[in-house]
Design a protein around this motif. Structure first.
Motif, PDB file in Angstrom:
ATOM      1  N   LEU A 171      -1.601  19.852 112.916  1.00 37.54           N
ATOM      2  CA  LEU A 171      -2.361  18.993 113.822  1.00 37.54           C
ATOM      3  C   LEU A 171      -3.453  19.746 114.591  1.00 37.54           C
ATOM      4  CD1 LEU A 171       0.544  16.848 115.266  1.00 37.54           C
ATOM      5  CD2 LEU A 171      -1.205  16.133 113.643  1.00 37.54           C
ATOM      6  N   ARG A 172      -3.353  21.054 114.658  1.00 38.60           N
ATOM      7  CA  ARG A 172      -4.296  21.835 115.460  1.00 38.60           C
ATOM      8  C   ARG A 172      -5.764  21.572 115.105  1.00 38.60           C
ATOM      9  NH1 ARG A 172      -1.860  26.418 115.190  1.00 38.60           N
ATOM     10  NH2 ARG A 172      -0.671  25.996 117.060  1.00 38.60           N
ATOM     11  N   PRO A 173      -6.127  21.509 113.823  1.00 39.73           N
ATOM     12  CA  PRO A 173      -7.546  21.235 113.523  1.00 39.73           C
ATOM     13  C   PRO A 173      -7.996  19.842 113.972  1.00 39.73           C
ATOM     14  CG  PRO A 173      -6.401  22.031 111.561  1.00 39.73           C
ATOM     15  CD  PRO A 173      -5.373  21.798 112.614  1.00 39.73           C
ATOM     16  N   HIS A 174      -7.058  18.967 114.250  1.00 36.27           N
ATOM     17  CA  HIS A 174      -7.387  17.592 114.621  1.00 36.27           C
ATOM     18  C   HIS A 174      -7.008  17.303 116.070  1.00 36.27           C
ATOM     19  CE1 HIS A 174      -7.730  17.166 110.281  1.00 36.27           C
ATOM     20  NE2 HIS A 174      -6.508  17.652 110.181  1.00 36.27           N
ATOM     21  N   ARG A 175      -6.962  18.324 116.901  1.00 36.43           N
ATOM     22  CA  ARG A 175      -6.431  18.152 118.254  1.00 36.43           C
ATOM     23  C   ARG A 175      -7.262  17.203 119.107  1.00 36.43           C
ATOM     24  NH1 ARG A 175      -7.227  23.589 118.189  1.00 36.43           N
ATOM     25  NH2 ARG A 175      -9.225  24.274 118.947  1.00 36.43           N
ATOM     26  N   ASN A 176      -8.587  17.136 118.903  1.00 39.37           N
ATOM     27  CA  ASN A 176      -9.395  16.213 119.708  1.00 39.37           C
ATOM     28  C   ASN A 176      -9.023  14.766 119.407  1.00 39.37           C
ATOM     29  OD1 ASN A 176     -10.718  18.321 120.934  1.00 39.37           O
ATOM     30  ND2 ASN A 176     -12.450  18.278 119.527  1.00 39.37           N
ATOM     31  N   ARG A 177      -8.855  14.448 118.124  1.00 41.29           N
ATOM     32  CA  ARG A 177      -8.431  13.094 117.761  1.00 41.29           C
ATOM     33  C   ARG A 177      -7.013  12.820 118.260  1.00 41.29           C
ATOM     34  NH1 ARG A 177     -11.782  10.328 114.511  1.00 41.29           N
ATOM     35  NH2 ARG A 177     -13.267  11.514 113.302  1.00 41.29           N
ATOM     36  N   ILE A 230      -8.805   0.302 119.380  1.00 38.06           N
ATOM     37  CA  ILE A 230      -9.401   1.632 119.182  1.00 38.06           C
ATOM     38  C   ILE A 230      -8.327   2.639 118.791  1.00 38.06           C
ATOM     39  CG2 ILE A 230     -10.647   3.510 120.327  1.00 38.06           C
ATOM     40  CD1 ILE A 230     -11.996   1.310 122.050  1.00 38.06           C
ATOM     41  N   PHE A 231      -7.123   2.527 119.397  1.00 37.79           N
ATOM     42  CA  PHE A 231      -6.024   3.417 119.035  1.00 37.79           C
ATOM     43  C   PHE A 231      -5.672   3.277 117.558  1.00 37.79           C
ATOM     44  CE2 PHE A 231      -1.466   3.730 118.176  1.00 37.79           C
ATOM     45  CZ  PHE A 231      -1.285   5.088 118.389  1.00 37.79           C
ATOM     46  N   GLY A 232      -5.608   2.055 117.068  1.00 39.40           N
ATOM     47  CA  GLY A 232      -5.305   1.848 115.654  1.00 39.40           C
ATOM     48  C   GLY A 232      -6.315   2.524 114.750  1.00 39.40           C
ATOM     49  N   HIS A 233      -7.577   2.443 115.124  1.00 34.09           N
ATOM     50  CA  HIS A 233      -8.633   3.081 114.335  1.00 34.09           C
ATOM     51  C   HIS A 233      -8.533   4.608 114.399  1.00 34.09           C
ATOM     52  CE1 HIS A 233     -12.556   3.686 112.519  1.00 34.09           C
ATOM     53  NE2 HIS A 233     -12.878   4.452 113.539  1.00 34.09           N
ATOM     54  N   VAL A 234      -8.408   5.146 115.600  1.00 36.40           N
ATOM     55  CA  VAL A 234      -8.335   6.604 115.774  1.00 36.40           C
ATOM     56  C   VAL A 234      -7.077   7.163 115.121  1.00 36.40           C
ATOM     57  CG1 VAL A 234      -8.065   8.431 117.518  1.00 36.40           C
ATOM     58  CG2 VAL A 234      -9.757   6.638 117.857  1.00 36.40           C
ATOM     59  N   ASN A 235      -5.950   6.481 115.305  1.00 35.78           N
ATOM     60  CA  ASN A 235      -4.701   6.953 114.726  1.00 35.78           C
ATOM     61  C   ASN A 235      -4.742   6.891 113.199  1.00 35.78           C
ATOM     62  OD1 ASN A 235      -2.003   7.919 115.100  1.00 35.78           O
ATOM     63  ND2 ASN A 235      -1.302   5.904 114.435  1.00 35.78           N
ATOM     64  N   GLY A 236      -5.328   5.844 112.650  1.00 30.60           N
ATOM     65  CA  GLY A 236      -5.451   5.745 111.196  1.00 30.60           C
ATOM     66  C   GLY A 236      -6.280   6.871 110.611  1.00 30.60           C
ATOM     67  N   ARG A 237      -7.387   7.186 111.266  1.00 31.29           N
ATOM     68  CA  ARG A 237      -8.221   8.294 110.792  1.00 31.29           C
ATOM     69  C   ARG A 237      -7.513   9.628 110.950  1.00 31.29           C
ATOM     70  NH1 ARG A 237     -14.499   7.726 111.373  1.00 31.29           N
ATOM     71  NH2 ARG A 237     -14.166   9.668 110.281  1.00 31.29           N
ATOM     72  N   ARG A 259      -6.651  12.114 107.837  1.00 31.57           N
ATOM     73  CA  ARG A 259      -7.157  13.492 107.777  1.00 31.57           C
ATOM     74  C   ARG A 259      -6.031  14.514 107.669  1.00 31.57           C
ATOM     75  NH1 ARG A 259     -12.786  14.247 110.670  1.00 31.57           N
ATOM     76  NH2 ARG A 259     -13.686  12.239 110.136  1.00 31.57           N
ATOM     77  N   VAL A 260      -4.936  14.294 108.394  1.00 30.07           N
ATOM     78  CA  VAL A 260      -3.803  15.215 108.296  1.00 30.07           C
ATOM     79  C   VAL A 260      -3.211  15.167 106.888  1.00 30.07           C
ATOM     80  CG1 VAL A 260      -1.453  15.662 109.120  1.00 30.07           C
ATOM     81  CG2 VAL A 260      -3.273  15.207 110.761  1.00 30.07           C
ATOM     82  N   MET A 261      -3.069  13.973 106.337  1.00 29.34           N
ATOM     83  CA  MET A 261      -2.541  13.846 104.973  1.00 29.34           C
ATOM     84  C   MET A 261      -3.468  14.505 103.953  1.00 29.34           C
ATOM     85  SD  MET A 261       0.393  12.519 105.048  1.00 29.34           S
ATOM     86  CE  MET A 261       0.595  12.192 103.327  1.00 29.34           C
ATOM     87  N   ALA A 262      -4.765  14.358 104.136  1.00 29.78           N
ATOM     88  CA  ALA A 262      -5.702  15.009 103.224  1.00 29.78           C
ATOM     89  C   ALA A 262      -5.575  16.526 103.317  1.00 29.78           C
ATOM     90  CB  ALA A 262      -7.140  14.568 103.543  1.00 29.78           C
ATOM     91  N   THR A 263      -5.427  17.034 104.520  1.00 29.44           N
ATOM     92  CA  THR A 263      -5.238  18.482 104.702  1.00 29.44           C
ATOM     93  C   THR A 263      -3.966  18.957 104.012  1.00 29.44           C
ATOM     94  OG1 THR A 263      -6.389  18.379 106.832  1.00 29.44           O
ATOM     95  CG2 THR A 263      -5.013  20.306 106.428  1.00 29.44           C
ATOM     96  N   LEU A 264      -2.880  18.197 104.167  1.00 28.78           N
ATOM     97  CA  LEU A 264      -1.622  18.569 103.524  1.00 28.78           C
ATOM     98  C   LEU A 264      -1.735  18.527 102.005  1.00 28.78           C
ATOM     99  CD1 LEU A 264       0.984  16.764 105.794  1.00 28.78           C
ATOM    100  CD2 LEU A 264       0.532  19.210 105.643  1.00 28.78           C
ATOM    101  N   ARG A 265      -2.417  17.528 101.483  1.00 32.02           N
ATOM    102  CA  ARG A 265      -2.596  17.448 100.027  1.00 32.02           C
ATOM    103  C   ARG A 265      -3.391  18.630  99.504  1.00 32.02           C
ATOM    104  NH1 ARG A 265      -3.626  11.578 100.878  1.00 32.02           N
ATOM    105  NH2 ARG A 265      -1.675  10.564 100.325  1.00 32.02           N
ATOM    106  N   ILE A 266      -4.438  18.996 100.213  1.00 35.00           N
ATOM    107  CA  ILE A 266      -5.260  20.130  99.786  1.00 35.00           C
ATOM    108  C   ILE A 266      -4.445  21.414  99.812  1.00 35.00           C
ATOM    109  CG2 ILE A 266      -7.211  21.584 100.483  1.00 35.00           C
ATOM    110  CD1 ILE A 266      -8.617  18.951 101.327  1.00 35.00           C
TER     111      ILE A 266
END
Length: 133
Positions: free
Chosen positions: A24-30, A88-95, A99-106
């Motif tokens: 989660l660290r790379p996505h801490r702002n979100r 807005i939470f639904g949108h931010v949380n979905g993104r 992004r975390v799932m994409a990072t894990l897949r990579i």
């Protein structure tokens, strides 16, 4: 003679939580944004019953229509604020989750690519494919 029941081994959450924070660290702002929006939604949900108590106890019981109008305006504002924060939470949380799932897949794909040819000789390709789907 009875034997004492074996106590379950204590679960160590430290390594698991460290790994989670690493992802989660790379996505801490979100993440901070999502948590902040969730706090607003929860505060709104907790504020509505308190406001209804004030409406009934202060405005309706005393037939004070000015106070009733003020409380109803605050209630409307709380509902609009809570709804907007929830959307807005639904949108931010979905993104964030995407992004975390994409990072894990990579990371998983990079790890599999670094495996030796002996690894691929021992495991069937269908086995490996099923673990990634």
């Amino acid at each position: 003679m009875t034997t004492p029941a074996a106590e379950p081994a204590p679960t160590e959450y430290g390594p698991f939580l460290k790994a989670q924070m690493g992802w989660l660290r790379p996505h801490r702002n979100r993440l901070i944004g999502a948590v902040s929006l969730q706090v607003v939604v929860i505060a709104q949900a907790l504020g509505v019953p308190i406001l209804f108590q004030l409406i009934y106890d202060d405005a309706v019981a005393n037939r004070d229509f000015v106070t009733l109008g003020m409380y109803l305006g605050i209630l409307l504002g709380l509902l609009v604020l809570g709804s907007a924060a929830d959307i807005i939470f639904g949108h931010v949380n979905g993104r964030l989750v995407a992004r975390v799932m994409a990072t894990l897949r990579i990371k998983a794909f990079d790890h599999v690519q670094r495996m030796s040819s002996d690894f691929y000789a021992r495991h069937e390709s269908g086995d490996l494919m099923s673990r990634f789907s």
